[in-house]
Write a protein that holds these residues in place. Structure first.
Motif, mmCIF file in Angstrom:
data_model
loop_
_atom_site.group_PDB
_atom_site.id
_atom_site.type_symbol
_atom_site.label_atom_id
_atom_site.label_comp_id
_atom_site.label_asym_id
_atom_site.label_seq_id
_atom_site.Cartn_x
_atom_site.Cartn_y
_atom_site.Cartn_z
ATOM 1 N N VAL A 84 0.886 -1.168 0.000
ATOM 2 C CA VAL A 84 0.000 0.000 0.000
ATOM 3 C C VAL A 84 0.925 1.220 0.000
ATOM 4 C CG1 VAL A 84 -1.473 1.373 1.533
ATOM 5 C CG2 VAL A 84 -1.952 -1.051 1.195
ATOM 6 N N PRO A 85 0.738 2.165 -0.943
ATOM 7 C CA PRO A 85 1.646 3.323 -0.940
ATOM 8 C C PRO A 85 1.650 3.994 0.439
ATOM 9 C CG PRO A 85 0.206 3.371 -2.861
ATOM 10 C CD PRO A 85 -0.278 2.258 -1.983
ATOM 11 N N ALA A 86 2.843 4.262 0.931
ATOM 12 C CA ALA A 86 2.960 4.868 2.267
ATOM 13 C C ALA A 86 2.195 6.193 2.301
ATOM 14 C CB ALA A 86 4.428 5.071 2.617
ATOM 15 N N GLU A 87 2.158 6.891 1.137
ATOM 16 C CA GLU A 87 1.445 8.192 1.096
ATOM 17 C C GLU A 87 -0.067 7.980 1.303
ATOM 18 O OE1 GLU A 87 2.977 7.299 -2.321
ATOM 19 O OE2 GLU A 87 4.655 7.274 -0.926
ATOM 20 N N THR A 88 -0.572 6.854 0.800
ATOM 21 C CA THR A 88 -2.010 6.564 0.942
ATOM 22 C C THR A 88 -2.364 6.449 2.418
ATOM 23 O OG1 THR A 88 -1.998 5.324 -1.112
ATOM 24 C CG2 THR A 88 -3.795 4.851 0.401
ATOM 25 N N ALA A 89 -1.586 5.619 3.112
ATOM 26 C CA ALA A 89 -1.845 5.425 4.539
ATOM 27 C C ALA A 89 -1.624 6.740 5.288
ATOM 28 C CB ALA A 89 -0.946 4.320 5.081
ATOM 29 N N ALA A 90 -0.584 7.485 4.880
ATOM 30 C CA ALA A 90 -0.287 8.742 5.563
ATOM 31 C C ALA A 90 -1.432 9.746 5.349
ATOM 32 C CB ALA A 90 1.037 9.311 5.062
ATOM 33 N N ALA A 91 -2.028 9.761 4.147
ATOM 34 C CA ALA A 91 -3.140 10.691 3.875
ATOM 35 C C ALA A 91 -4.339 10.342 4.757
ATOM 36 C CB ALA A 91 -3.535 10.624 2.398
ATOM 37 N N LEU A 92 -4.541 9.062 5.026
ATOM 38 C CA LEU A 92 -5.670 8.643 5.858
ATOM 39 C C LEU A 92 -5.504 9.079 7.307
ATOM 40 C CD1 LEU A 92 -6.185 5.066 4.420
ATOM 41 C CD2 LEU A 92 -7.848 6.939 4.340
ATOM 42 N N VAL A 93 -4.245 9.115 7.753
ATOM 43 C CA VAL A 93 -3.957 9.448 9.148
ATOM 44 C C VAL A 93 -4.568 10.790 9.555
ATOM 45 C CG1 VAL A 93 -2.063 10.118 10.701
ATOM 46 C CG2 VAL A 93 -1.903 8.023 9.385
ATOM 47 N N ALA A 94 -4.705 11.682 8.572
ATOM 48 C CA ALA A 94 -5.281 12.998 8.867
ATOM 49 C C ALA A 94 -6.732 12.874 9.316
ATOM 50 C CB ALA A 94 -5.186 13.882 7.622
ATOM 51 N N HIS A 95 -7.406 11.796 8.924
ATOM 52 C CA HIS A 95 -8.844 11.651 9.190
ATOM 53 C C HIS A 95 -9.185 10.610 10.237
ATOM 54 C CE1 HIS A 95 -9.513 14.000 5.560
ATOM 55 N NE2 HIS A 95 -8.665 13.203 4.949
#
Ligand code: AMP
Length: 367
Positions: A84-95
């Motif tokens: 899973v792209p690390a950026e994808t998971a990181a973007a979710l962390v905001a929510h």
């Protein structure tokens, strides 16, 4: 009355799962057993986890709109697929909370970062160097020795992106074979066996390990996991400690696997860590039937902040992956009283594709 632990996720909460393969499927089933709902996010319409989840999102991992909508529907996000792209998971962390933490993916998705991390924990790995050209492979191999193994730094799995170099004359071919991508050159290990440890770590730092599995690969694909592994008690203890050290160093929440090579035999056994999988793992499927709690349930409990019981194995066991057309023999496996059959509901039994697994329970053995 004691204060309730506000971080404990109650039944009825929705667990978001990134990735829709068989691991996501078994995670979803384990979550459902505890009264959770699941929402699987995966770009592949033919995803086995889609069959057993309350909600599904069919969207690309970089689809920001779909990810934001997904985040709104879940109480926590986890993943079953480490690419899973690390950026994808990181973007979710905001929510929404994401466990294990996306920063861990950045380490485990890059073999050089991963091996360097393992070494920093004081654990042994095969000699390795980063290489980004055929000339660098030559220099690295001169230091490490022949044979050595080229492995792409990113997106390698089941032996994909790997090539063995026996001699300087084979460097050009091996470099082409791995697509000329940034890689590591690693010493070829003449191991006596391969083993893995499955570790769970809770939000409060509680850690659990399952018994060590001995893994046999065929053409780089896991074929069987046998428990207990035929290793000495000191080696088994060292393997558990390696897993605990990794989980602790990552401040990990959930289940992870650490794969290791055993070099030598008997009193001369030593361990080299090969790889970390920051997720439930194929070499832990035996836990579904040979223990009172499976790796999948421990993962769900860990991310939900629930208690983590000490896993207890009630018999010896051998897990065998059903690859490709082997799954067509399901009825003969199902006829055996000591065999538990798990099928993933995949439609096409392509050669080498993991279609299911069986756990053969061996009565009499126990930890
Ligand atoms: P990996 O993708 O690193 O997990 O490698 C897949 C499989 O290839 C391992 O489980 C081993 O069977 C084999 N392998 C990987 N690295 C080495 C090595 N350095 N020496 C010998 N065999 C290896």
């Amino acid at each position: 009355m004691p204060e309730p632990d506000r971080r404990t996720l109650p039944p009825g909460s929705v667990i978001g799962i990134l990735g829709g393969g068989q691991l996501g499927r078994m995670l979803s089933l384990a979550a459902s057993k505890l009264g959770f709902k699941t929402h699987v996010y995966c770009p592949d319409p033919d995803s086995p986890a889609f069959h057993v989840t309350d909600r599904r999102s069919l969207a690309a991992y970089d689809d920001a709109v779909a990810l934001a909508a997904f985040a709104k529907t879940v109480d926590i996000v986890t993943y079953e697929f480490e690419n899973v792209p690390a950026e994808t998971a990181a973007a979710l962390v905001a929510h929404v909370p994401v466990e294990p933490k996306p920063s861990i993916l950045e380490t485990t998705q890059d073999r050089y970062a991963e091996k360097s991390f393992i070494r920093r924990q004081g654990l042994s790995v095969a000699e390795f160097d980063a290489v980004s050209s055929a000339a660098e492979v030559e220099a690295a191999a001169a230091r490490i020795g022949y044979p050595c193994v080229l492995k792409t730094r990113r997106f390698g799995y089941d032996g994909k992106g790997q090539a063995v170099v026996d001699h300087p004359s084979g460097i050009a071919r091996a470099w082409l074979e791995i697509g000329g991508k940034p890689a590591i050159a690693e010493a070829f290990v003449r191991f006596s066996r391969e083993i893995s440890v499955i570790v769970a770590r809770g939000r409060d730092g509680t850690m659990r390990t399952f018994d060590i599995a001995e893994n046999r690969h065929e053409r780089h694909i896991l074929r069987t996991s046998t428990v207990p592994a035929a290793i000495g008690a000191a080696t088994a203890k060292a393997a558990r400690e390696a897993g605990l050290a990794v989980a602790q160093a990552f401040d990990y929440v959930g289940v992870l696997a650490v794969e290791m090579f055993v070099v030598g035999d008997g009193a001369a056994e030593t361990l080299l860590v090969n790889e970390i999988a920051p997720r439930v793992h194929n070499s832990g499927h035996w836990t579904e039937d040979a223990c009172q709690i499976s790796q999948f349930e421990l993962h769900v409990r860990a991310i939900a902040g629930w208690p983590l019981p000490v896993p207890r194995r009630h018999c010896d066991v051998e897990m065998t992956n059903l690859l490709g057309a082997e799954v067509l023999d399901y009825a003969s496996f199902a006829a055996k009283p000591d065999v538990v059959v798990h099928l993933y509901g995949k439609s096409e039994p392509r050669p080498g594709r993991k279609m299911g697994h069986i756990n053969r329970l061996i009565p009499g053995g126990s930890s």
